[in-house]
Design a protein around this motif. Sequence first.
Motif, PDB file in Angstrom:
ATOM      1  N   ILE B  70       0.835  -1.192   0.000  1.00  0.00           N
ATOM      2  CA  ILE B  70       0.000   0.000   0.000  1.00  0.00           C
ATOM      3  C   ILE B  70       0.875   1.249   0.000  1.00  0.00           C
ATOM      4  CG2 ILE B  70      -1.887  -1.190   1.207  1.00  0.00           C
ATOM      5  CD1 ILE B  70      -1.396   0.681   3.534  1.00  0.00           C
ATOM      6  N   VAL B 119       8.779  -6.738   8.890  1.00  0.00           N
ATOM      7  CA  VAL B 119       7.790  -5.766   9.362  1.00  0.00           C
ATOM      8  C   VAL B 119       6.465  -6.032   8.638  1.00  0.00           C
ATOM      9  CG1 VAL B 119       7.204  -3.303   9.364  1.00  0.00           C
ATOM     10  CG2 VAL B 119       9.528  -4.033   9.877  1.00  0.00           C
ATOM     11  N   ASP B 120       5.383  -5.834   9.328  1.00  0.00           N
ATOM     12  CA  ASP B 120       4.068  -6.000   8.715  1.00  0.00           C
ATOM     13  C   ASP B 120       3.969  -5.153   7.446  1.00  0.00           C
ATOM     14  OD1 ASP B 120       0.999  -6.835   9.630  1.00  0.00           O
ATOM     15  OD2 ASP B 120       1.125  -5.087   8.322  1.00  0.00           O
ATOM     16  N   ILE B 122       1.498  -3.799   5.807  1.00  0.00           N
ATOM     17  CA  ILE B 122       0.643  -2.610   5.855  1.00  0.00           C
ATOM     18  C   ILE B 122       1.370  -1.488   6.601  1.00  0.00           C
ATOM     19  CG2 ILE B 122      -1.577  -1.684   6.587  1.00  0.00           C
ATOM     20  CD1 ILE B 122      -1.975  -3.841   4.593  1.00  0.00           C
ATOM     21  N   ILE B 123       1.985  -1.859   7.712  1.00  0.00           N
ATOM     22  CA  ILE B 123       2.678  -0.849   8.513  1.00  0.00           C
ATOM     23  C   ILE B 123       3.792  -0.204   7.703  1.00  0.00           C
ATOM     24  CG2 ILE B 123       4.246  -0.578  10.474  1.00  0.00           C
ATOM     25  CD1 ILE B 123       2.485  -2.501  12.023  1.00  0.00           C
ATOM     26  N   SER B 124       4.581  -1.033   7.043  1.00  0.00           N
ATOM     27  CA  SER B 124       5.669  -0.477   6.241  1.00  0.00           C
ATOM     28  C   SER B 124       5.114   0.411   5.137  1.00  0.00           C
ATOM     29  CB  SER B 124       6.500  -1.614   5.646  1.00  0.00           C
ATOM     30  OG  SER B 124       7.389  -1.128   4.690  1.00  0.00           O
ATOM     31  N   VAL B 126       2.280   2.101   5.103  1.00  0.00           N
ATOM     32  CA  VAL B 126       1.805   3.358   5.685  1.00  0.00           C
ATOM     33  C   VAL B 126       2.985   4.272   5.969  1.00  0.00           C
ATOM     34  CG1 VAL B 126       0.771   4.374   7.750  1.00  0.00           C
ATOM     35  CG2 VAL B 126      -0.317   2.422   6.662  1.00  0.00           C
ATOM     36  N   ALA B 127       4.054   3.713   6.513  1.00  0.00           N
ATOM     37  CA  ALA B 127       5.226   4.520   6.835  1.00  0.00           C
ATOM     38  C   ALA B 127       5.799   5.151   5.566  1.00  0.00           C
ATOM     39  CB  ALA B 127       6.280   3.654   7.522  1.00  0.00           C
ATOM     40  N   ILE B 128       5.840   4.380   4.485  1.00  0.00           N
ATOM     41  CA  ILE B 128       6.369   4.922   3.226  1.00  0.00           C
ATOM     42  C   ILE B 128       5.459   6.031   2.704  1.00  0.00           C
ATOM     43  CG2 ILE B 128       6.698   4.344   0.784  1.00  0.00           C
ATOM     44  CD1 ILE B 128       7.949   1.710   1.812  1.00  0.00           C
ATOM     45  N   ILE B 130       3.790   8.027   4.474  1.00  0.00           N
ATOM     46  CA  ILE B 130       4.008   9.233   5.275  1.00  0.00           C
ATOM     47  C   ILE B 130       5.353   9.863   4.908  1.00  0.00           C
ATOM     48  CG2 ILE B 130       4.406  10.073   7.625  1.00  0.00           C
ATOM     49  CD1 ILE B 130       2.412   7.928   8.560  1.00  0.00           C
ATOM     50  N   LEU B 131       6.326   8.989   4.657  1.00  0.00           N
ATOM     51  CA  LEU B 131       7.670   9.476   4.343  1.00  0.00           C
ATOM     52  C   LEU B 131       7.717  10.205   2.999  1.00  0.00           C
ATOM     53  CD1 LEU B 131      10.722   9.472   5.056  1.00  0.00           C
ATOM     54  CD2 LEU B 131      10.888   7.270   3.898  1.00  0.00           C
TER      55      LEU B 131
END
Lengths: 507, 416, 379
Positions: B70, B119-120, B122-124, B126-128, B130-131
Motif C-alpha cells: 500500500i 515488518v508487517d 501494511i505498517i511499512s 503506511v510509513a512509506i 508518510i515518508l
Amino acid sequence: MAAAIELIGITKRFPGVVANDSVNLVVEEGEIHAICGENGAGKSTLMKILYGMIQPDEGVMRVEGQEVRFASPLDAIAAGIGMVHQHFMLADQLTVLENVILGAEPTRSGGRIDFDSAEQEFRRVAEAYGLVVDPDDLVEELEVGERQRVEIIKVLFRGARILILDEPTAVLVPHEVEELFRNMRELKEEGSTLLFIDHKLDEVLAIADTITVLRDGKTVATVKPEEVTAHDLAELMVGSDLPTPEAGESTVRDEIALEVADLTVQDEDEREVVHSVSFQVHKGEVLGIAGVEGNGQAELIEALIGITPAASGRISMDGTDITNLSVRARRELGLGYIPQDRHREGLLLPSPLWENAALGHQTKPPYAKGIWIDRKGARERTEEIVAEFDVRTPGVDTPAHALSGGNQQKLIVGREMVAEPSVLIAGHPTRGIDVGAQAAVWDDIREARRAGMATLLVSADLDELIGLSDRIVVMLRGRLVATLDPKSVTPRELGAHMTGANGGADA
Amino acid sequence: MKRFGALPAYVRWPIYAFVAVFVLTVSQNLDGTDRLTSVTTAQSMLRWAVPILLAGLGGLYSERAGVVNIGLEGMMIVGTWMGAWGALKFGPWWGIVAALVGGALGGLLHAVATVSFGVDHIISGVAINILAPGLTRFLSSIVEIPGWSITQSPRVPGVGSATLPILAGGKIGGWTSPDLLGWIGRKDWFLVSDLADLAKGLVTRAPWVTIGALVFVPFTVWLLWRTRFGLRLRICGEYPAAGEVQGINVYKYKYIAVIISGALAGLGGAFIAGPELSGIYLEGQTQGRGFVGLAALIFGNWKPGGVMGASLLFGYPFGIGLRDLDGSASHALILVSAVGLGLVALSAFRRGRKADAGLALSLGALSVVWYLLSDSVESVWINIFPYVIVLLVLVFFAQRLRMPAADGEIYRRGEA
Amino acid sequence: MNTSTTVWRRILLAAAAPVAAVLLALVLSSLVLLVVGSDPLDAFGRMVRHALRLETMVDILNRATPLYISGIAAAVGFRMGLFNIGVEGQYLLAAIVAAHVGALVALPAFLHIPFIVLVAMTVGAAYSGFAGVLKVTRGINEVISTIMLNAIAVSGLVAFLINRWQSGGAVTGGVGRVGTEPIPSSGRIPDLNGFVELFTREITQGKRLTGVLVIAVLAGVVFHLLINRTRFGYDLRASGINPIAAQVGGIPPKRMIVMAMIISGAFAGLVGLTEIMHIGFFPANPIQGLGFTGIAVALLGRNRAVGAALAALLFAFLDVSSGVLQFSGAPREIVVIMQGIIILAAVIAYEVARRAREREEARTAAEALEVNETEEVVA
C-alpha cells in the motif's frame, strides 16, 4: 555394493534437548525402509538432516558410498534424494505441471519455460511408475491422494533415486493407503530406494523390508518384519519402563452429563463431515473416540464447543439444550476444552501465563470482577495452577511462548481442571509432549473423573484411548461405526475398526 | 456463466469491452447525450487510466510475490517529483528514468522492511506513504531549478506521442495515411460508429508512456506465466516454503518484485507530472491514485488483463467529468450504473443468491430514482466513482476473487 | 522475586527501540543537513530552545492533541490486529457533521458540549463500524474497505457537504476563513490559558491552549483502562493475538471485530474537535493527514496510551519547532523526513527487538528450569 544411505553417529542438539543422539542407520539400495518411533523420538529431525534442511552437529552421512554434507535441500536433490513432505508443498493456484517443474524448469532462451518438454517428461515419469494425474489440473481441484502422487512425481521428476516419505499415510483414507503402497512397490521395482516414517505398526509390517526403531533420539533396533510382531515393535518404540495409562476402578455414575443426538455437521463447502452422530457420556465416565485423523473428529469437537454450528441434531449438557448456545455460554455452563493444537487453539503465546490461564474463563471469578479483569485474582489462581499441575516456569508473568510444549500443555490442562468442568472435551491431550507431562495429564483426567467429570477423549494414541476410556466408539467417515470395551479390545482390533478393515459398517 | 469463464482471455476481453460499449451506447441514446462515446472521452479515459494501470501493475508484481504494497501511493508521489526533476534537469527521457529509479528505491525500502526485517506489510506501506510527501517537499526546498517552488515545478517537458497509421491517420514517413476509424465514426452508425470513435481515441496521439504501459500488460502475462522467472516469482506469493525447499531464493524474488512494483508506480507518477496529464509537478497531485491502483488490482482479480480493464473503467468517469462542466454527461453515468447493478442482480439471482440480488436491485432502483430526480451530477461524485465500484464489487463478488494464497504473510527463511 | 528490577528491565527494553529509532533519525537528518550546508547542532539546538518557550509549548500541545486522539483511534484497531486505515475519513466526516449540527442547536454549555462530542463520536463510529460490518458479513479486508471509505468520505461526502453547508465561516486570529456556520460559544470548549497561567506567566501572542487537551487526556485514560483492565479489553487483545484461541475461549470473533471498529471510529470522531470546538467551525480547507499521522503515532507509541502520548508530543514538537530551522540555514522540511525516518526505523527496530526479546525469554525460562525434556524439537 554400497548402501543407499549410511548414517554413522548422527547427533543433533537443540536448546535443552538432544533430538538425535548418535543415530546409526543403513538403508540398502532398492529396499523399503521404515523408521518408527513415537512423537518426539527424533524421526522428523533425522529426515530433515537427510534432506539437508538442517545440519547435524556430529556424525557422518554417506549416500551410495560417497560421504556427503548437505548445506541445503538443493545438495540433497543433487545427490539423488527426494522428499515427500507430510504437509504437501504444493501451491493450490498453480497447475500440477507448474508445481512439479518448480525449481527444475526446462527452459528455452530468454528464460521461457519449455512447457512441451516439461509435459513430455512429466508423462514419462508418471507412466513409468503408474502415477495417474492430469498435469493441467489446478492443484486445488485434486483429492488428497492425488496431491500425494503429485509430490512423488515432483521428486522423481528431479531424478531422485532415494525417496523419503514423511508420514505419508497420516492424511490418507484406507483405499488411498492401498494405492500409495501399490505405488511404493512399483517404485521399488523400478529400482528406487524408499525411506518412510510411520508409526502405524500394521502399515509398517505390511510394506517395509526393513524397520528401524528410534526412541529418545537413539536408534534402538533394526529388524525385519518377518521376525517381529506389532507388539514387539510397540515395546521397542516405547521401551518397557514407560507408564501406560490405566483407568482403574470404574467411576461411571447414572446421570448423563453430555448427550448428543443425531448431530450432523457440515464443512465450509456444505459437505456433511459428521453424519447423524448420537452418543451419551455419563458423569464420571471417559468416552474415547477413536479414528484415523480426518474422519470427522475435529468437526465433531468444533460443533460440541460451539465454533461450528450444528446442521441438525441436538447437543445437551446436564439436561440443558446447548445446541444453539454461544461458545461462551457453553463454557460458562461448565464445558472444558483441551484443544488438539495448543498453539493454534489454546494459547496467547506472547501473553503472560496469567492471561493464558484466564482464557476461556475470563468472565468468571477469580479472573473477573464485574466488567473488570481481576489481575490480582487471576495471578493468584495462576500461581495455584502452576503449583498444583507442576508447570515449570520462572513465574506467572512469563510469556507462554517461553515455556516448553509439555509445560504449556500442563498449564492448559490445569486451567480447565481448576474450573471443575462438568464436561471436558479433550482432543489429543498428550500429543507432542514428553513422557513425564503425558503421565501427569493422564493422572489429572483420572482424578477429575473420580470427582464426577464426564470426558470425551479424542485421540490418535491407541494406548491412551484403551488405557483411559471406560468406553470407546470408533469414528469412520463421519459416522460412529463401532462401540468397544477397552478392557477387552486390542490395539490391533481397534486399528481394524478405525480403517474399516473388518468390514463393519463401512461399505 | 461457468462456460463463459472457461473461454480464453483473448476471447473474453473483447466481449467485455463490447458489452461495456453497448451499455454506454444504449444509455447515451436514452439520455440524449453524445459524450459517453466520443473521441475526446476515450482519450481522457485513457489518460486517466494509465497512472492507475501502472500503479495496479505495480501492485500486481508485488502481491504476486506475496508482498502487499500500500506504499504504492508514496512511491507514486516520489515518481511525480523525480519525473519532473529529471525531465527539467536532463531532458524528458531522463525524467522517465529518474521516476523509475525513484519509485524503485521506494520499493527497495519496502522490501528491506517487509522481507528482510519482517515488518508487517501494511505498517511499512503506511510509513512509506508518510515518508514520501515529506521527502518530496524537502527535495523541493533544496532543488535549484528556476521557477521551482516548495509545492510546484515549472512546466515539465514530455517524451511525446504517436498516432497509429492507417487506422487513425498517423504519418508513415512523410505520408499521411487514411483515417479509417475517423471515417467510420463520422458515419453515425449505431454502435459501430461509437466503437470506432472510442478506438480512434485510444490510438490517436497516444503518449509513448501510454503505449509502453499498454504493451507492458501482455508482456507481464508472458513474463509471469510463461517464464521461469515468473513461475518462481508467483510461488513466493502462493507458497513460499514450497519454493524454498526447491532451492528458490524466496527473498531474492520478493525483492525483485517489490522493486519492479515501485518502479512502475514511479513511472505512473512521472505520467501524472508530465505533459501526458498535468505538465507540471504539483504537491499532492497523485490524489490517491496509488490506492486506486490497488483497487484496480483487486477489481482485476490480481491479473494483468483484469487490472487493465479496471483501470479503463476507473478512468472512464474522469474522462467524462473533465469536460463535463454542466454535469450532464456524468448524469448519464448514473443510468449506466443502474444498468450495471441490474446485471449484477440478474447474475446473483441466477446463482441463487437472492439476498445479493435484492440488494443489487434496490441499489439499482435508487440509482434510477436519483437519475430521474436530478439533471446533473456534481463532480465530487465522479471523484469517488472507482472507490464505490470497488466496494460494490467486493460486496457482491468477494468470494470469487482470488488473491495469491500467501499474500501479505511475513515469510521467514527456513520456515519450510 | 525481585519484581522491581524485572519491571525496570522491561521498561528499558521497551524504550530501547524507539530511542534507537529517534537517534537514527537524528543521525540521518544531521547528515542531510551537513550535505545542504547547515550546522546540525545549531539547527537542533535552536529547535529545542524554541520549544522551551511557553508559547511554543502551547502550540505543541495544540498540535499534539488531535494527533494523540488519532493515534488512540488507530491503536484500538491495532490491539485487535485490525488496521483501521480509515481514521482520516472518519474524523473529517464526523467533524463536519458535528460542526453543522452543533451550530444548528441552541443549548446550555453543559449539554451543548457533550452533544457535539456525542454526535462526532457517533458519526465516526458509524462510518468505521460500516467497515467492520463489511468485514464480518462479506469478508472484505478492513484495509481495503477503509482505504475506499477514506476516499469516499474525503473526496465525496465531505466535499459535498462543505459545498452544501459552507457559510461565511468565522474570523479567527483576525483572519476570516470560509467554513460551516460557527458554533455558538456554548458549544465551544473554553481554552486552558487561565488554568496554565495559574502556574506560569501570562501566555502572549494570542496563543490559546485548547481545552480539547482535557478530552485527549481522558481519551487516553479511557483507552488504557478499557484495553488493559476490562474484560472487554482482554477479549479484544486476545482476539488480536490469536483469533482462533480467542474464539475457542468463548470470545465471539465477529462481534469483537465490529465492536473494535466502532470504538476505534468513536475515538476517531474526537480528532476533529480541536478544529470545531476550539476554532468554532469546520473550515472549507481542513487540515488533512491527521488520520495517517495518527497511525504513525500509534506505531511509534506501540499502541500504548503513554507511548502514544510521547509519540504525539515528539511529532508535534518537530512540526512546531521546524519554523526556526531557517535561522540556521536549514530547510524546515527536514523535519518531515525525520518523522518518516523515525516511523520506518521504529517499526523495524520494534520487530528486531521483539525477536530478540522472545529469544531472551525462551532462553531464561529454559535456563531457570534446567529442562531435560525431549520434545517439540522436531517442529
